[in-house]
Design an enzyme around this catalytic site. Structure first.
Site, PDB file in Angstrom:
ATOM      1  N   GLY A  31       0.881  -1.265   0.023  1.00  0.00           N
ATOM      2  CA  GLY A  31      -0.091  -0.090  -0.103  1.00  0.00           C
ATOM      3  C   GLY A  31       0.899   1.219   0.016  1.00  0.00           C
ATOM      4  N   HIS A  34       2.288   5.148  -4.401  1.00  0.00           N
ATOM      5  CA  HIS A  34       2.744   6.331  -5.152  1.00  0.00           C
ATOM      6  C   HIS A  34       3.179   5.927  -6.658  1.00  0.00           C
ATOM      7  CE1 HIS A  34       6.804   4.256  -4.702  1.00  0.00           C
ATOM      8  NE2 HIS A  34       6.696   4.287  -3.209  1.00  0.00           N
ATOM      9  N   GLY A  36       5.656   5.176  -8.132  1.00  0.00           N
ATOM     10  CA  GLY A  36       6.909   4.057  -8.263  1.00  0.00           C
ATOM     11  C   GLY A  36       6.065   3.043  -8.612  1.00  0.00           C
ATOM     12  N   HIS A  37       4.990   2.539  -7.609  1.00  0.00           N
ATOM     13  CA  HIS A  37       3.964   1.499  -7.864  1.00  0.00           C
ATOM     14  C   HIS A  37       3.132   1.792  -9.094  1.00  0.00           C
ATOM     15  CE1 HIS A  37       4.136   1.807  -3.096  1.00  0.00           C
ATOM     16  NE2 HIS A  37       4.489   0.331  -3.486  1.00  0.00           N
ATOM     17  N   GLN A  61       7.838  -8.985   8.393  1.00  0.00           N
ATOM     18  CA  GLN A  61       9.032  -8.435   7.668  1.00  0.00           C
ATOM     19  C   GLN A  61       9.246  -7.263   8.312  1.00  0.00           C
ATOM     20  OE1 GLN A  61       6.981  -8.063   3.529  1.00  0.00           O
ATOM     21  NE2 GLN A  61       8.421  -6.090   3.432  1.00  0.00           N
ATOM     22  N   LYS A 149      14.412  -0.796  -7.148  1.00  0.00           N
ATOM     23  CA  LYS A 149      14.761  -0.176  -5.719  1.00  0.00           C
ATOM     24  C   LYS A 149      15.211  -1.231  -4.806  1.00  0.00           C
ATOM     25  CE  LYS A 149      13.791   3.221  -2.548  1.00  0.00           C
ATOM     26  NZ  LYS A 149      13.121   2.518  -1.445  1.00  0.00           N
ATOM     27  N   SER A 185       9.916   6.519  -2.672  1.00  0.00           N
ATOM     28  CA  SER A 185       9.746   5.380  -1.579  1.00  0.00           C
ATOM     29  C   SER A 185       8.517   5.988  -0.537  1.00  0.00           C
ATOM     30  CB  SER A 185      10.994   5.405  -0.700  1.00  0.00           C
ATOM     31  OG  SER A 185      10.925   4.918   0.623  1.00  0.00           O
ATOM     32  N   ARG A 187       8.778   5.795   2.412  1.00  0.00           N
ATOM     33  CA  ARG A 187       9.469   6.457   3.652  1.00  0.00           C
ATOM     34  C   ARG A 187       9.503   7.907   3.537  1.00  0.00           C
ATOM     35  NH1 ARG A 187      13.297   2.156   6.143  1.00  0.00           N
ATOM     36  NH2 ARG A 187      11.943   0.492   6.297  1.00  0.00           N
TER      37      ARG A 187
END
Ligand code: PAF
Length: 297
Positions: A31, A34, A36-37, A61, A149, A185, A187
């Protein structure tokens, strides 16, 4: 767009689609969707008749409860982004559906899981491999799409698929970057604005090493030095690792690069106000090929 919450329902849909001759692509995510997905979705769309996205924050994880608790959960926005991107189905199971507390079986991963992030995150890659295996068994896709990445994750998944004979093609998509070069990312939103500004040191480090290789510098220690010097210019950066390894196996490289090598970075960016308490750990990579001239990023 269908939203599916159980493995049984997803498997039944996969059986129907396969029987009708449709080619299925799965894009596994946690989820916080962004751009990138969406690049993964776009690649999946080019290669398949049905594009499915899974959204599951895999608790196994994560190393610590705080990291898991802080992970962004943006279900409605994610579903809307998938709808807008023309995704056919989203698999968004509850935690117990994919990671029941009674579960006792794990995929044991090999050498590729040990270096780089594997050193500070023991157990991470076996948890990733196990959940990806479960997603593949649930969605029965012809292909599954991952971002470059998370190169070590990609390498571990590729070897799992090869070693266990999963009938699925693993497709890798190049990193999507912000205009200043920072890799996208989930993050990044946690970075303090000043840390965000300094985080561009990562791509500068990769560019410096790549530029040096293109000019004939093949000495591993020198390349690491060049990359480290760029990161050291960012006062909020604390290096977790700056390493070169074999681009296929993630094994060690020699003193001189002979084959494609992975330059991998993991760096924590502290907050100027709250220091290490609000540090954000970022990773980035570049494959360096000593036999080729620089390719534009
Ligand atoms: O890359 C991710 O988002 C996750 O590690 C994955 C592959 C979806 C497994 O939980």
């Amino acid at each position: 767009m269908r939203v599916i919450e159980t493995v049984a329902e997803l498997q039944a849909l996969a059986d129907r689609e396969r029987a009708a001759g449709a080619k299925i692509a799965l894009v596994p995510t946690m989820g916080a969707i962004h751009a990138g997905h969406l690049a993964l979705v776009c690649e999946a769309r080019k290669r398949a008749d049905r594009v499915w996205v899974s959204i599951f924050v895999n608790p196994t994880q994560f190393e610590d409860a705080a990291e898991l608790g802080n992970y962004p959960r943006t279900r409605e926005a994610d579903l809307q982004r998938c709808r807008d991107a023309g995704v056919d189905a989203v698999f968004a199971p509850e935690c117990d559906e994919m990671a029941p507390p009674a579960s006792q079986t794990w995929i044991e991963v090999g050498e590729a899981a040990r270096p780089l992030c594997g050193r500070s995150r023991p157990g991470h890659f076996r948890a990733v491999a196990t959940i990806v295996a479960k997603l593949l068994l649930a969605a029965k896709p012809h292909l599954a799409v991952f971002g470059e990445k998370d190169y070590q994750q990609l390498t571990v998944i590729r070897s799992m698929v090869r070693d266990l004979g999963f009938d699925v093609e693993i497709v890798a998509v190049p990193i999507v970057r912000e205009t200043d070069g920072l890799a996208l990312s989930s993050r990044n939103i946690h970075l303090h604005p000043e840390a965000r500004r300094q985080a561009v040191a990562l791509v500068r480090a990769l560019d410096a090493a790549e530029g040096a290789v293109a000019s004939g510098e093949h000495d591993s220690a020198r390349l690491l030095q060049l990359a480290t010097a760029e990161i050291d210019q960012a006062p909020l950066a604390r290096i977790d690792y700056v390493e070169l390894c074999d681009a296929d196996s993630l094994g060690p490289v020699g003193e001189k690069l002979a084959d494609s090598a992975l330059l991998a970075l993991a760096v924590r960016f502290d907050s100027p106000d709250r220091g290490a308490r609000e540090a954000v750990r970022l990773i980035d990579i570049r494959v360096l090929d000593p036999r080729r001239a620089t390719s534009p990023r």
